[in-house]
Write a protein that holds these residues in place. Structure first.
Motif, PDB file in Angstrom:
ATOM      1  N   HIS A  22      15.174 -12.876   4.912  1.00  0.00           N
ATOM      2  CA  HIS A  22      16.331 -11.995   4.707  1.00  0.00           C
ATOM      3  C   HIS A  22      16.348 -11.421   3.304  1.00  0.00           C
ATOM      4  N   LEU A  66      22.876  -8.128   6.534  1.00  0.00           N
ATOM      5  CA  LEU A  66      23.938  -8.707   5.721  1.00  0.00           C
ATOM      6  C   LEU A  66      23.497  -8.816   4.267  1.00  0.00           C
ATOM      7  N   VAL A  67      22.306  -9.366   4.045  1.00  0.00           N
ATOM      8  CA  VAL A  67      21.783  -9.507   2.684  1.00  0.00           C
ATOM      9  C   VAL A  67      21.541  -8.134   2.063  1.00  0.00           C
ATOM     10  N   MET A  94      24.933  -6.665   0.982  1.00  0.00           N
ATOM     11  CA  MET A  94      25.506  -7.358  -0.175  1.00  0.00           C
ATOM     12  C   MET A  94      24.754  -7.001  -1.459  1.00  0.00           C
ATOM     13  N   VAL A 105      26.775 -11.927  -6.750  1.00  0.00           N
ATOM     14  CA  VAL A 105      26.606 -11.497  -5.356  1.00  0.00           C
ATOM     15  C   VAL A 105      25.528 -12.324  -4.670  1.00  0.00           C
ATOM     16  N   THR A 139      26.803 -15.938  -3.745  1.00  0.00           N
ATOM     17  CA  THR A 139      27.672 -15.926  -2.561  1.00  0.00           C
ATOM     18  C   THR A 139      26.880 -15.648  -1.299  1.00  0.00           C
ATOM     19  N   THR A 140      25.991 -14.662  -1.357  1.00  0.00           N
ATOM     20  CA  THR A 140      25.199 -14.295  -0.187  1.00  0.00           C
ATOM     21  C   THR A 140      24.266 -15.423   0.227  1.00  0.00           C
ATOM     22  N   ASP A 168      24.541 -17.098   3.856  1.00  0.00           N
ATOM     23  CA  ASP A 168      23.382 -16.927   4.742  1.00  0.00           C
ATOM     24  C   ASP A 168      22.761 -18.273   5.105  1.00  0.00           C
TER      25      ASP A 168
END
Length: 297
Positions: free
Chosen positions: A90, A179-180, A183, A221, A224-225, A229
């Motif tokens: 990812h 998603l990654v 972000m 960021v 958090t990601t 994930d």
């Protein structure tokens, strides 16, 4: 207390009561859907039960079994390996695409929408789609690879212990990278271009700008990601179950599938609850570890 202070105090109390009324529905839903199931699961973990007519108190038996029997270790280690590969995929794909989409070029918005599509599809739909693509008899993947001369005969991608795990990992990477990407893209856009100009004036090359401007700017960021994930894919169930059911053998038997089978196939809900609590603790420790490693100096 003066009348003015009394009036102000009453007004504050009124505002507080109004605030409590607004958060009450959300708080109630959280209690019913999250807190109560967790407490009930912890309660079940101390019993050998099928939830109907069998309730035998066993204390910490299932917790001790988890740390003494290889079945649990094997499944957890496989899940960790699965999580590491998927999350790494990812971040590699997400970072490359985010860096590309952060540049100005014609049709950038269209490409952003296209690359977001895998995240928008339900996991079951994606699992069924790739099950068809990887079908050993009529799947398009075998047809494409044979036409390119990469393989000479059909491969059972999901029916072989050798290929099932890599196949599932590849599908999960394709499903989760948007998603990654999103972000990281939002993080890149939040970094002021003035910082890059200042670094360039100071003589920093592109690599030095990346290390000293981009990485520090993305750190919050990224932390958090990475946590979201990792936890999400550590407890992944739907994609893997739909594609392989944990097989062939135990090749893709992640801990989530193991817990599901223990509960609903073997009807050992106490054991499944205990293992679920342990997985919850593992996910918490993963998040704490990331925060310790990636904390600001």
């Amino acid at each position: 207390m003066t009348n003015k202070k009394k009036t102000s105090f009453k007004r504050t109390e009124k505002y507080q009561r109004t605030g409590y009324k607004f958060i009450a529905p959300g708080l109630l839903m959280m209690v019913l859907l999250i807190i109560y199931p967790m407490l009930y699961g912890a309660y079940l973990s101390f019993y050998n039960t099928n939830l109907v007519n069998k309730w035998k108190f066993v204390g910490f038996k299932y917790y001790l079994e988890a740390f003494t029997k290889p079945e649990f270790y094997t499944s957890v280690l496989l899940t960790f390996w699965f999580m590491i590969l998927v999350v790494a995929g990812h971040f590699v794909i997400g970072f490359l695409l985010a860096s590309t989409l952060n540049k100005k070029f014609h049709g950038r918005t269209i490409f952003r929408v296209i690359f977001m599509l895998p995240w928008l599809f339900p996991e079951t739909v994606i699992a069924l789609l790739f099950t068809w693509i990887m079908n050993p008899m009529y799947g398009v993947l075998n047809s494409i690879l044979k036409s390119l001369g990469i393989i000479s005969s059909n491969v059972s991608w999901l029916g072989s212990a050798k290929f099932a795990f890599p196949a599932v990992v590849a599908v999960c990477i394709w499903k989760g990278y948007p998603l990654v990407m999103t972000m990281i893209l939002s993080g890149l856009q939040s970094i002021s271009h003035d910082l890059y100009e200042a670094a360039e004036i100071d003589g920093a090359n592109k690599w030095q700008q990346f290390l000293h401007v981009t990485v520090p700017g993305l750190k919050p960021v990224m932390t958090t990601t990475l946590i979201l994930d990792s936890v999400w894919w550590f407890k992944q169930y739907t994609l893997v179950y739909t594609m392989t059911g944990g097989g062939p053998g135990t090749a893709t038997n992640l801990i989530s599938l193991n817990i599901y089978g223990t509960a609903f196939n073997d009807l050992r809900f106490g054991k499944a609850a205990a293992w679920g609590i342990i997985v919850f603790v593992i996910c918490y420790l993963i998040s704490k570890l990331y925060r310790m490693v990636l904390k600001d100096d």
